[in-house]
Design a protein around this motif. Structure first.
Motif, PDB file in Angstrom:
ATOM      1  N   SER A 141       0.843  -1.288  -0.054  1.00  9.93           N
ATOM      2  CA  SER A 141       0.106   0.117  -0.083  1.00  9.93           C
ATOM      3  C   SER A 141       0.956   1.467   0.112  1.00  9.93           C
ATOM      4  O   SER A 141       1.732   1.241  -0.805  1.00  9.93           O
ATOM      5  CB  SER A 141      -0.794   0.029   1.212  1.00  9.93           C
ATOM      6  OG  SER A 141      -1.901   1.143   1.144  1.00  9.93           O
ATOM      7  N   SER A 142       0.583   2.206   0.753  1.00  9.79           N
ATOM      8  CA  SER A 142       1.407   3.513   0.778  1.00  9.79           C
ATOM      9  C   SER A 142       0.811   4.370   2.056  1.00  9.79           C
ATOM     10  O   SER A 142      -0.332   4.172   2.454  1.00  9.79           O
ATOM     11  CB  SER A 142       1.168   4.314  -0.452  1.00  9.79           C
ATOM     12  OG  SER A 142       1.639   5.676  -0.475  1.00  9.79           O
ATOM     13  N   PRO A 185       4.790   2.146   2.470  1.00  9.89           N
ATOM     14  CA  PRO A 185       6.197   2.643   2.360  1.00  9.89           C
ATOM     15  C   PRO A 185       5.727   4.314   2.300  1.00  9.89           C
ATOM     16  O   PRO A 185       4.777   4.699   1.934  1.00  9.89           O
ATOM     17  CB  PRO A 185       6.485   2.259   1.031  1.00  9.89           C
ATOM     18  CG  PRO A 185       5.800   1.251   0.552  1.00  9.89           C
ATOM     19  CD  PRO A 185       4.449   0.825   1.274  1.00  9.89           C
ATOM     20  N   GLY A 186       6.753   4.941   2.698  1.00  4.46           N
ATOM     21  CA  GLY A 186       6.667   6.759   2.453  1.00  4.46           C
ATOM     22  C   GLY A 186       7.451   6.905   1.123  1.00  4.46           C
ATOM     23  O   GLY A 186       7.003   6.160   0.307  1.00  4.46           O
ATOM     24  N   PHE A 187       8.283   7.639   1.299  1.00  2.00           N
ATOM     25  CA  PHE A 187       8.860   8.320  -0.043  1.00  2.00           C
ATOM     26  C   PHE A 187      10.132   7.345   0.058  1.00  2.00           C
ATOM     27  O   PHE A 187      11.043   7.225   0.576  1.00  2.00           O
ATOM     28  CB  PHE A 187       9.424   9.690   0.244  1.00  2.00           C
ATOM     29  CG  PHE A 187       8.245  10.834   0.254  1.00  2.00           C
ATOM     30  CD1 PHE A 187       7.706  10.847  -1.003  1.00  2.00           C
ATOM     31  CD2 PHE A 187       7.933  11.117   1.341  1.00  2.00           C
ATOM     32  CE1 PHE A 187       6.728  11.749  -0.853  1.00  2.00           C
ATOM     33  CE2 PHE A 187       6.768  12.197   1.571  1.00  2.00           C
ATOM     34  CZ  PHE A 187       6.228  12.562   0.240  1.00  2.00           C
ATOM     35  N   ALA A 188      10.393   6.444  -1.189  1.00  4.52           N
ATOM     36  CA  ALA A 188      11.250   5.608  -1.558  1.00  4.52           C
ATOM     37  C   ALA A 188      11.595   5.874  -3.138  1.00  4.52           C
ATOM     38  O   ALA A 188      10.648   6.202  -3.807  1.00  4.52           O
ATOM     39  CB  ALA A 188      10.869   4.313  -1.262  1.00  4.52           C
ATOM     40  N   ALA A 220      11.489  -3.719   1.262  1.00  4.71           N
ATOM     41  CA  ALA A 220      11.395  -5.105   0.730  1.00  4.71           C
ATOM     42  C   ALA A 220      11.735  -6.049   1.937  1.00  4.71           C
ATOM     43  O   ALA A 220      11.167  -7.216   2.329  1.00  4.71           O
ATOM     44  CB  ALA A 220      12.909  -5.390  -0.358  1.00  4.71           C
ATOM     45  N   SER A 221      12.712  -5.685   3.196  1.00 11.50           N
ATOM     46  CA  SER A 221      12.919  -6.434   4.142  1.00 11.50           C
ATOM     47  C   SER A 221      11.667  -6.652   4.837  1.00 11.50           C
ATOM     48  O   SER A 221      11.421  -7.542   5.608  1.00 11.50           O
ATOM     49  CB  SER A 221      13.931  -5.745   5.005  1.00 11.50           C
ATOM     50  OG  SER A 221      13.850  -4.725   5.580  1.00 11.50           O
ATOM     51  N   THR A 222      10.538  -5.471   5.041  1.00 12.12           N
ATOM     52  CA  THR A 222       9.375  -5.620   5.751  1.00 12.12           C
ATOM     53  C   THR A 222       8.544  -6.517   5.082  1.00 12.12           C
ATOM     54  O   THR A 222       7.981  -7.240   5.790  1.00 12.12           O
ATOM     55  CB  THR A 222       8.875  -4.124   5.947  1.00 12.12           C
ATOM     56  OG1 THR A 222      10.029  -3.291   6.564  1.00 12.12           O
ATOM     57  CG2 THR A 222       7.425  -4.048   6.892  1.00 12.12           C
ATOM     58  N   ALA A 238      -0.803  -3.260   9.294  1.00 15.19           N
ATOM     59  CA  ALA A 238      -0.224  -2.377   8.390  1.00 15.19           C
ATOM     60  C   ALA A 238       0.837  -1.700   8.792  1.00 15.19           C
ATOM     61  O   ALA A 238       0.832  -1.024   9.765  1.00 15.19           O
ATOM     62  CB  ALA A 238      -1.339  -1.165   7.987  1.00 15.19           C
ATOM     63  N   LEU A 239       2.007  -1.942   8.167  1.00 12.40           N
ATOM     64  CA  LEU A 239       3.380  -1.594   8.794  1.00 12.40           C
ATOM     65  C   LEU A 239       3.554  -0.500   7.891  1.00 12.40           C
ATOM     66  O   LEU A 239       4.113  -0.612   6.760  1.00 12.40           O
ATOM     67  CB  LEU A 239       4.307  -2.672   8.789  1.00 12.40           C
ATOM     68  CG  LEU A 239       4.309  -4.065   9.554  1.00 12.40           C
ATOM     69  CD1 LEU A 239       5.219  -4.863   9.628  1.00 12.40           C
ATOM     70  CD2 LEU A 239       3.838  -3.674  11.125  1.00 12.40           C
TER      71      LEU A 239
END
Length: 255
Positions: A141-142, A185-188, A220-222, A238-239
């Motif tokens: 997600s995001s 994820p946030g900003f990647a 990716a590791s998460t 939701a991490l």
């Protein structure tokens, strides 16, 4: 290795976060189906890299927005890799437009790929997961699904839908031994947010508690953690992987 004898299907696996996930799952022992829609050479490069390291992988074509393609992807993964235990719903698109200027197709195409892809691929895998009483779904997600950003109403809505779907699917499917979680994820540095990061990167970094963007490998590791045995009692979670950005109040900070 943690994922020995497991088979994973990663949608949008030819580049960005998906590519990193494919390589990491393979390094942990999984056989990996690398899904792509149009970037076949890149998907085959990922497969070649996995095989060069002693792993096993295949490239699987398919548009996640198509229910028929989703079924075909799952069937081919099972037929060629001998099963399916992990589904990573990673494929996504972005079409950033202000609401006033947004055309119906700008809205529809983002929803059909981002949220539609999660629904289609999850549903396609369920019969197999339920029959073996085992399965893991990780939805990418995001943080945009929990917050908002100018020009991203369609993208944010699609990710918000993924978050709601993740929670409901987790509740429905737990009795079959199926876990469903999401990563936000946030900003990647991916293709989806490249323009945003390039235009406002310095200013955005200043507002993040950790003062830097996520690495693709951090995300990716998460995902690999949620796909593996170390998260066996987690479902409906939701991490966030955002350097603390969504934990703070407001969008500015004192110097």
């Amino acid at each position: 290795m943690k994922l020995s004898n497991k088979v994973a299907l990663v949608t949008g696996g030819s580049r960005g976060i998906g590519r990193a996930v494919c390589l990491l799952l393979a390094a942990q022992g999984a056989y990996v189906a690398v899904n792509y829609r149009s970037s076949r050479p890149q998907a085959e490069e990922v497969v070649a890299e996995i095989e060069a390291a002693g792993g096993k992988a295949i490239a699987v074509a398919g548009d996640v927005a198509s229910p028929a393609d989703a079924v075909a992807m799952v069937e081919r993964t099972i037929a060629e890799l001998g099963g399916l235990h992990i589904l990573v719903n990673n494929a996504g698109v972005a079409k950033d437009v202000l609401i006033f200027n947004m055309e119906p197709d700008d809205w529809r195409s983002v929803m059909e790929t981002n949220f539609g892809g999660v629904f289609n691929c999850t549903k396609a895998a369920l019969s197999h997961f339920m029959s073996q009483r085992e399965g893991v779904v990780v939805n990418v997600s995001s943080v945009m699904g929990e917050r908002g950003w100018v020009g991203q109403s369609n993208y944010a809505a699609s990710k918000g839908a993924i978050n709601a779907f993740t929670r409901t699917a987790a509740v429905e499917l737990a009795r079959f031994g199926i876990r469903v979680n999401s990563v936000l994820p946030g900003f990647a540095p991916t293709d989806l947010v490249a323009g945003l990061v390039e235009k406002g990167g310095k200013g955005i970094k200043k507002q993040l508690p950790m003062r830097d963007f996520a690495r693709i490998e951090d995300v990716a590791s998460t995902i690999a953690f949620l796909a593996g045995p170390d998260s066996s009692y987690m479902t409906g979670s939701a991490l966030t992987v955002d350097g603390g950005g969504s934990a703070q109040l407001g969008i500015g900070r004192p110097d």
